[in-house]
Design a protein around this motif. Structure first.
Motif, PDB file in Angstrom:
ATOM      1  N   THR A 115      -8.104  21.166  -9.667  1.00  0.00           N
ATOM      2  CA  THR A 115      -7.190  21.402  -8.544  1.00  0.00           C
ATOM      3  C   THR A 115      -5.742  21.207  -8.963  1.00  0.00           C
ATOM      4  O   THR A 115      -4.876  22.025  -8.681  1.00  0.00           O
ATOM      5  CB  THR A 115      -7.533  20.448  -7.388  1.00  0.00           C
ATOM      6  N   VAL A 116      -5.520  20.085  -9.652  1.00  0.00           N
ATOM      7  CA  VAL A 116      -4.152  19.799 -10.086  1.00  0.00           C
ATOM      8  C   VAL A 116      -3.659  20.900 -11.010  1.00  0.00           C
ATOM      9  O   VAL A 116      -2.534  21.396 -10.878  1.00  0.00           O
ATOM     10  CB  VAL A 116      -4.094  18.428 -10.793  1.00  0.00           C
ATOM     11  N   PHE A 136       0.362  27.295 -10.111  1.00  0.00           N
ATOM     12  CA  PHE A 136       1.015  27.962  -8.990  1.00  0.00           C
ATOM     13  C   PHE A 136       2.520  27.710  -9.029  1.00  0.00           C
ATOM     14  O   PHE A 136       3.336  28.615  -8.923  1.00  0.00           O
ATOM     15  CB  PHE A 136       0.440  27.456  -7.662  1.00  0.00           C
ATOM     16  N   VAL A 137       2.882  26.437  -9.211  1.00  0.00           N
ATOM     17  CA  VAL A 137       4.303  26.093  -9.226  1.00  0.00           C
ATOM     18  C   VAL A 137       5.005  26.832 -10.358  1.00  0.00           C
ATOM     19  O   VAL A 137       6.098  27.384 -10.191  1.00  0.00           O
ATOM     20  CB  VAL A 137       4.486  24.575  -9.350  1.00  0.00           C
ATOM     21  N   THR A 174       1.575  16.106  -6.607  1.00  0.00           N
ATOM     22  CA  THR A 174       1.836  14.728  -7.017  1.00  0.00           C
ATOM     23  C   THR A 174       0.804  13.790  -6.406  1.00  0.00           C
ATOM     24  O   THR A 174       0.244  12.914  -7.077  1.00  0.00           O
ATOM     25  CB  THR A 174       3.242  14.296  -6.565  1.00  0.00           C
ATOM     26  N   MET A 175       0.553  14.000  -5.116  1.00  0.00           N
ATOM     27  CA  MET A 175      -0.425  13.133  -4.463  1.00  0.00           C
ATOM     28  C   MET A 175      -1.800  13.332  -5.090  1.00  0.00           C
ATOM     29  O   MET A 175      -2.556  12.364  -5.269  1.00  0.00           O
ATOM     30  CB  MET A 175      -0.473  13.428  -2.968  1.00  0.00           C
ATOM     31  N   ILE A 185      -2.399  14.043  -8.121  1.00  0.00           N
ATOM     32  CA  ILE A 185      -2.449  13.338  -9.407  1.00  0.00           C
ATOM     33  C   ILE A 185      -2.747  11.854  -9.183  1.00  0.00           C
ATOM     34  O   ILE A 185      -3.562  11.248  -9.889  1.00  0.00           O
ATOM     35  CB  ILE A 185      -1.120  13.539 -10.166  1.00  0.00           C
ATOM     36  N   VAL A 186      -2.081  11.296  -8.160  1.00  0.00           N
ATOM     37  CA  VAL A 186      -2.354   9.883  -7.853  1.00  0.00           C
ATOM     38  C   VAL A 186      -3.837   9.696  -7.535  1.00  0.00           C
ATOM     39  O   VAL A 186      -4.501   8.774  -8.035  1.00  0.00           O
ATOM     40  CB  VAL A 186      -1.489   9.414  -6.665  1.00  0.00           C
ATOM     41  N   ILE A 187      -4.338  10.600  -6.708  1.00  0.00           N
ATOM     42  CA  ILE A 187      -5.747  10.501  -6.330  1.00  0.00           C
ATOM     43  C   ILE A 187      -6.650  10.641  -7.551  1.00  0.00           C
ATOM     44  O   ILE A 187      -7.654   9.938  -7.691  1.00  0.00           O
ATOM     45  CB  ILE A 187      -6.072  11.607  -5.309  1.00  0.00           C
ATOM     46  N   LEU A 188      -6.255  11.543  -8.444  1.00  0.00           N
ATOM     47  CA  LEU A 188      -7.040  11.748  -9.661  1.00  0.00           C
ATOM     48  C   LEU A 188      -7.110  10.447 -10.466  1.00  0.00           C
ATOM     49  O   LEU A 188      -8.192  10.020 -10.895  1.00  0.00           O
ATOM     50  CB  LEU A 188      -6.395  12.869 -10.485  1.00  0.00           C
ATOM     51  N   LEU A 189      -5.935   9.813 -10.622  1.00  0.00           N
ATOM     52  CA  LEU A 189      -5.933   8.556 -11.381  1.00  0.00           C
ATOM     53  C   LEU A 189      -6.822   7.522 -10.711  1.00  0.00           C
ATOM     54  O   LEU A 189      -7.568   6.794 -11.366  1.00  0.00           O
ATOM     55  CB  LEU A 189      -4.501   8.028 -11.514  1.00  0.00           C
TER      56      LEU A 189
END
Ligand code: HEA
Ligand code: HEA
Ligand code: CUA
Ligand SMILES: [Cu+2]
Lengths: 377, 298, 532
Positions: free
Chosen positions: B201-202, B208-209, B252-253, B255-259
């Motif tokens: 997803t990330v 996309f960005v 960004t969120m 990525i935090v969730i991934l970590l």
């Protein structure tokens, strides 16, 4: 301060005297056109409805206070909301209110339909609002394809007092309109929103830069009708009065002929080469009428709001730059300087630039001729 | 009190709200000064930004810590969920302002300028102007013919829909799918699937960005489509820009969730943070569908 | 932070500055909201006094025209965003958890953030007011609170500060509203069903829902303004294909619901106060809930009645007119319910009740002038005159501010444990109400006679009425000093108030707030109470 106090007491005293009371105006001024008449009727109708609703509410409140108070020993009726009224009032009252609403709306729609219905105009007047003056264009009265057009500004206080005109409600050049004619009024603006509002003459529509809004008037009585700008346009919003002179058809035709002649004369004048005196005299006139509201009589502007022209780089630098700024306007750190290309002709711009370059100690000695301006258009 | 016995967790006093306030105060006044070319604004912005970054880090650390310590009972969890839903709701209306503007310009005021409809008379002021969408020739051009300076640039070529934008649609849609797949993984305690789904997803989000950034470059350098090219450029960049900004936040969120997922923070019963971010991501996705339809396609 | 401290012992009040700066307690935050609102009311009121001083007589008395316009703008912004809305949120913060039987608001830290954004916004607004007096500070904001472009594109950098202030105020309202909605939906004690909630909670629920919907739209609108000002876009400039009126649509999509955002908390207070002092339950609870839903929906689809003169198509105009007039139905229903609650009640006339009764009358008056304004052809004469100014001050003061005053008097005994000084309260009421009517009633007529709003100087023909209005304003303004005194006196001491300081509250209200002692403990309900 003492002056304020004295004037204050004076006014307060006259307040109490009946003479002043008689002059008070509590309602719309007497309408002068067909639509404004109807609007006034509508206004009276809704005012009466409002009045009677208030009477009902006051009566209920008054009676309750009088009757249902603890101090007279009244015991609260805990069962009241189970009564028939308690169970059904929430339908009954809204239905009554809806009835009143719809009859108001019905009346209003009728008048509104008339305001917006198209007409065969006998005369089209284009009204252009700018900070802070009105420009009028008689679209169907032209000279060499150019419509009769003039600008109308606030009459300075001393002038107004001299002429016995009401301050802030009088202008240097009223707009003249014929009675008993279908007049179509096109509103627009050059810089910000304005609103050409003469309560007795026409329902108002905003003047929006880049768009044209329409309203209309069929004036029934000759007379002088006053109004003022009714959409906040900044610093000079209080100082944009409007005066409409409604005259007979003959008088109007005569007046418009005069305007045409003046227009032709001005066009001729713009073509020739002017002397320094002519330029300076005309320039001062143009400056007072068009530029002074912002850059001030002494050319010092207003700190943070309008730049000083006295000693300004533009007004003492190359002539071309000066002409360009005045013709096209500019948006910079102060805000917006309006473009003048559509409002002033070559002669006027040349004159005002010459004036600016020689007034207030800007002694550049430059003369600018109409042709110089024409070259940059 | 730990969860479940009817007691409600009330956090101790927290310094973060007031730090957040200082951060945004610095940031906004910095921007206000900078756009007016007043010196010192840049410094404000930098300090403000750093404060905000630190703030988010610290605030979320607190919340994560509390969550991991099991302070949150079901009621708190519900409060969080509902709060997030209403927040997304308000974001929807933020975008509605821009979509509404697009609609208003295209359907109502644009045609007036072009001489049709109720205020069609306005065309008198822009004689010869035709309203088309995407709008490439500005109404002011008529005045320019008379020599006035140009304020808004013309668009050389509008943005097409079937190149990068279509690809972007595909990217975002599949990222919506991968995040759901990750959620499935979470629910059946398959941490590998969870982490893999989030990584995908990330990656899709970042792609996309990147594609969007490339597209902006293309618009600016080749199409003459800029913020300064009239209402089409204005709306185009406002809509896609704010969307892009939201994608960046969402990523960004994520990525935090991934970590956190890698650390094994989530359980099938307890993963509000994951769901909140997933909802947010879907919201960003849906907005893009609206954009693709109304800005690019029709 | 100190997450280790658990809610086990339900910690008491922390001490010192930290208690306020870091607060997560709904009462402390509510108090801060109320104090902030009071300070802002005095600031905005001082600006209003300057306005009335300037308009005391024709001529430029004390300020330049653009400074007048700036004061006018900030008067409105400060009163609306700084005084009325925070005061309402303050009441909600204090009362909702107590009424619903919750220990606190649902999201306490967020609550603190929504509060602290306000002082930041106020700082930005004040900066925007100071800048024009500094060299290089740019032209003042002259637009009025509606910020219409293109005028707002012309203003100096004060405008950018104002825009950011609005962003922060918007963020604060959204976060605050989320908290209120979640508290109401999620934190009710067992047995406190929606239909048992005190009407105040219903009113705050719809207030908050409205804000969640409309505040972001305003944020979007002013963001577009910012871009038009600095980044070359042309949203509001016809030269680039935009339209200045677009901003007006965005603004009023926010602005009209906003007036109900200010009204509904006051309605909520009245539906507590009137039953209490009539000693019988609120008449037509269900109808009122229905009315709120109706009002909520209508309020979102009538915004363009502020723009009847911009030249919308006749069909659209007609639609907005009818919808606007129809608002009289739900609001009329509220008035009906209040009147019928008093009817056959056993009324006593303590200060909150005096306010409530006068509000019912004066707000109805504002409403009927509102319906007059809603009539399109007539509005083409009324628009932007003092008739409108009179209408909305009648709506905003009785319909919002006075309602909040009533709420403060009503709940002060609960908050402080002391009764306020009833005699002074009554003096304040009469002083306040007479001053208010003296100020604004005459303005209807000066408007009809043709005086536009937002003008710094007027023609002598309007002089008498304006002087009357200014005198009224000074009477009105000074009355608030007494209010301040009464509140401070009550906080510092006075007759002890019982748990239920108003005997009528038993028959009249359904909330749980009266079951707590006065003043209530730091955490309202540590264990959820069960409702009968
Ligand atoms: C608390 C604030 C508040 C409230 C509650 C209202 C309520 C209403 N307002 Fe007002 N209004 C403002 C604050 C408020 N307004 C402000 C601030 C402005 C100016 C903004 C600006 O330009 O700066 C404004 C401007 C304004 C305008 C624009 C005027 C103009 O600029 O030209 C209009 C026009 O329709 C209007 C209409 C109404 C209506 C129909 C209601 C209705 O909700 C009223 C409904 C209530 C009743 C009708 C009374 C009770 C009902 C009965 C007793 C039943 C019987 C009644 C009938 C059958 C009629 N308002
Ligand atoms: C909730 C909102 C609210 C409130 C409470 C008020 C309160 C007051 N308002 Fe205002 N007002 C608006 C909202 C509000 N207003 C809005 C939205 C506008 C439109 C702006 C625009 O056009 O953009 C407006 C515009 C407006 C105008 C129109 C100006 C113009 O168009 O040119 C006027 C003029 O009289 C006015 C007056 C007052 C007065 C006298 C009060 C009084 O109620 C103030 C009460 C005073 C106090 C609370 C002061 C407290 C006491 C002291 C500070 C002690 C010192 C006292 C003395 C020295 C006497 N207001
Ligand atoms: Cu022009 Cu106000
Ligand atoms: Cu409204």
């Amino acid at each position: 301060m003492t002056k304020t106090l004295r004037a204050g007491t004076g006014l307060a005293l006259s307040l109490i005297s009946g003479a002043a009371l008689a002059e008070w105006k509590f309602d719309f001024p007497e309408p002068a056109a067909d639509l404004t008449e109807q609007i006034t009727h509508l206004h009276h109708m809704t005012s009466w409805i409002a009045f009677w609703i208030m009477v009902v509410i006051l009566a209920v409140v008054g009676y309750s206070i009088f009757r249902f108070r603890k101090s007279v020993g009244y015991q609260a009726d805990q069962e009241f909301h189970h009564s028939w009224w308690g169970r059904w009032s929430w339908v009954v009252v809204p239905v009554i209110v809806l009835g009143i609403d719809l009859s108001i709306a019905g009346q209003a729609s009728k008048t509104f339909a008339q305001i917006e219905s198209p007409i065969e105009p006998d005369l089209t007047l284009k009204v252009i609002g700018s900070q802070w003056k009105w420009t009028y264009e008689y679209v169907d009265h032209t000279v060499d394809g150019k419509p009769v057009r003039f600008t109308s500004t606030l009459l300075p206080k001393e002038e107004a007092e001299k002429q016995g005109e009401p301050w802030l409600r009088s202008v240097d050049k009223p707009v003249v309109l014929p009675v008993n004619k279908n007049i179509r009024i096109l509103n627009t603006a050059t810089d910000v929103l304005h609103n050409w509002w003469v309560p007795q003459v026409a329902p108002k529509k905003d003047a929006i830069p880049g768009y044209i809004n329409e309203t209309k008037a069929f004036i029934k009585r000759e007379g002088v009708y006053r109004g003022q700008c009714a959409e906040n346009c900044g610093r000079g919003h209080a100082f944009m009065p409007i005066v409409v002179k409604a005259v007979s058809e003959e008088a109007f035709n005569q007046w418009i002929e005069e305007q045409k002649q003046q227009l032709a004369a001005a066009a001729e004048a713009a073509a020739k080469t002017w002397s320094k005196e002519e330029l300076l005299a005309r320039g001062e006139e143009v400056y007072k009428k068009n530029c002074m509201a912002c850059h001030q009589a002494n050319g010092m502007g207003v700190p943070n709001v309008f730049p000083a022209l006295k000693g300004s780089k533009v007004a003492t630098g190359p002539v071309e730059g000066h002409i360009k700024v005045v013709l096209n306007g500019r948006t910079g750190s102060y805000g917006m300087m309006p473009p003048w290309r559509d409002i002033l002709n070559d002669g006027e711009i040349a004159a005002v630039i010459t004036y600016e370059r020689n007034a207030w100690g800007n002694d550049t000695g430059d003369l600018v001729q109409p042709a110089d301006v024409g070259a940059q258009r | 009190m730990t969860s479940g016995d009817g007691h409600y967790y009330i956090p101790e006093g927290s310094p973060w709200p007031i730090v957040a306030t200082l951060g945004v105060l610095l940031l906004t006044s910095g921007v206000a000064l900078t756009v007016n070319d007043v010196g010192g604004g840049g410094l404000f912005i930098i300090i403000g930004l750093l404060t905000m970054i630190y703030l988010f880090y610290a605030w979320f650390s607190d919340v994560i810590h509390e969550s991991m310590s099991g302070y949150y009972n079901e009621e708190v969890d519900r409060s969080f969920r509902q709060g997030m839903i209403w927040f997304i709701g308000s974001e929807v209306f933020f975008f509605m302002a821009f979509f509404g503007s697009l609609f208003y310009i295209r359907v109502i005021s644009g045609p007036w300028l072009g001489g049709e409809g109720w205020l069609g008379l306005s065309n008198m002021l822009h004689e010869g102007f035709k309203f088309t969408w995407p709008l490439s020739i500005q109404p002011e051009d008529v005045a320019q013919a008379a020599g006035a300076p140009e304020k808004y640039m013309d668009v050389k070529e509008p943005m097409g829909a079937w190149g990068i934008p279509a690809l972007n649609t595909l990217l975002l849609l599949s990222s919506g799918a991968t995040v759901t797949w990750a959620h499935w993984g979470l629910k059946k305690r398959d941490n590998r699937q969870l982490v893999l789904g989030l990584i995908l997803t990330v990656t899709l989000g970042l792609l996309f960005v990147a594609a969007q950034a490339y597209e902006y470059g293309h618009a600016y350098h080749e199409l003459g489509l800029t913020l300064n090219s009239g209402i089409y450029g204005s709306l185009f960049f406002m809509l896609t820009g704010f969307h892009g900004f939201h994608v960046i936040i969402g990523a960004t969120m994520l990525i935090v969730i991934l970590l956190r997922a890698m650390k094994g923070h989530f359980s099938p019963e307890h993963h509000f943070a994951f769901e909140a971010v997933a909802w947010y991501w879907h919201f960003v996705d849906v907005v893009w569908l609206g954009l693709f339809t109304f800005v690019y396609l029709i | 932070m100190s997450t280790t401290a658990v809610a086990e012992e339900h910690h008491g009040a922390p001490s010192g500055l930290k208690r306020w700066l870091f607060s997560t307690n709904h009462k402390d935050i509510g108090t801060m909201y109320l104090i902030f609102a009071l300070v802002m009311m005095f600031t905005g009121g001082a600006l209003a006094m300057l306005i009335r001083a300037e308009l005391f007589m024709p001529g430029l008395q004390i300020m330049q025209p653009d400074i007048y316009n700036m004061i006018l703008t900030d008067h409105a912004l400060i009163m609306i965003f700084g005084a009325v809305m925070p005061a309402a949120t303050g009441l909600a913060n204090w009362m909702l958890p107590m009424m619903l039987g919750a220990p606190d608001m649902a999201l306490p830290r967020l609550n603190n953030l929504s509060f602290w954004l306000l002082p930041a916004a106020a700082a930005l607004l004040l900066t925007s007011m100071v800048l024009p007096f500094l060299p290089g500070g740019g032209a003042p904001v002259t637009t009025g609170w509606t910020l219409y472009p293109p005028l707002s594109v012309q203003s100096g950098m004060g405008m950018d500060f104002t825009i950011f202030a609005i962003h922060l105020l918007g963020a604060s309202s959204i976060l605050g509203s989320i908290n209120i909605v979640v508290t109401i939906l999620n934190m009710r004690a067992p047995g406190m069903t929606m239909m048992k909630m005190p009407m105040f909670a219903w009113c705050m629920l719809f207030t908050a829902l409205l804000l969640i919907i409309v505040a972001p739209v305003l944020a979007g609108g002013v963001t577009m303004l910012l871009f038009d000002r600095h980044f070359g876009t042309s949203f509001f400039d016809a030269a680039g294909g935009g339209d200045p009126v677009l901003f007006q649509h965005l603004f009023w999509f926010f602005g009209h619901p906003e007036v109900y955002v200010m009204l509904l908390p006051a309605i909520g207070v009245l539906s507590m106060v009137i039953p209490t002092f009539s000693r019988k339950p609120l008449f037509g609870y269900k109808a009122l809930v229905g009315g709120l839903i109706f009002l909520f929906s209508l309020s979102l689809i009538v915004w363009a009645h502020h723009q009847y003169t911009v030249g919308m198509s006749p069909l659209a105009t007609e639609y907005f007119m009818i919808m606007t007039i129809v608002i009289s139905i739900p609001v009329g229903l509220m008035i009906l319910n209040f009147l019928m609650t008093m009817w056959r009640g056993a009324m006593t006339f303590e200060t909150p009740m005096l306010y409530a009764i006068s509000i019912v009358i004066m707000f109805s008056f504002a409403g009927v002038t509102g319906v007059m304004l809603a009539v399109v052809p007539a509005d083409m004469e009324y628009h932007d005159t003092y008739f409108v100014v009179a209408h909305f001050h009648y709506a905003l003061l009785p319909g919002a501010l006075f309602g909040l005053f009533a709420g403060v008097f009503y709940w002060l005994p609960k908050w402080t444990g002391h009764m306020y000084d009833e005699k002074l309260g009554k003096i304040f009421f009469w002083w306040n109400i007479i001053g208010f009517n003296l100020t604004f009633f005459p303005q209807h007529f000066v408007g009809l006679a043709g005086m536009p709003r937002r003008i710094v100087d007027y023609s002598p023909q309007f002089a008498e009425i304006n002087m009357l209005s200014s005198i009224g304003a000074f009477i009105f303004g000074t009355s608030h000093l007494l209010f301040l005194y009464i509140v401070i006196k009550c906080i510092r001491g006075g007759e002890k108030a019982g748990d239920m300081p108003w005997e009528g509250a038993k028959a009249g209200t359904t909330g749980l707030e009266w079951e707590l002692p006065s003043p209530p403990p730091f955490h309202s309900y540590t264990t959820p109470p069960v409702v009968r």
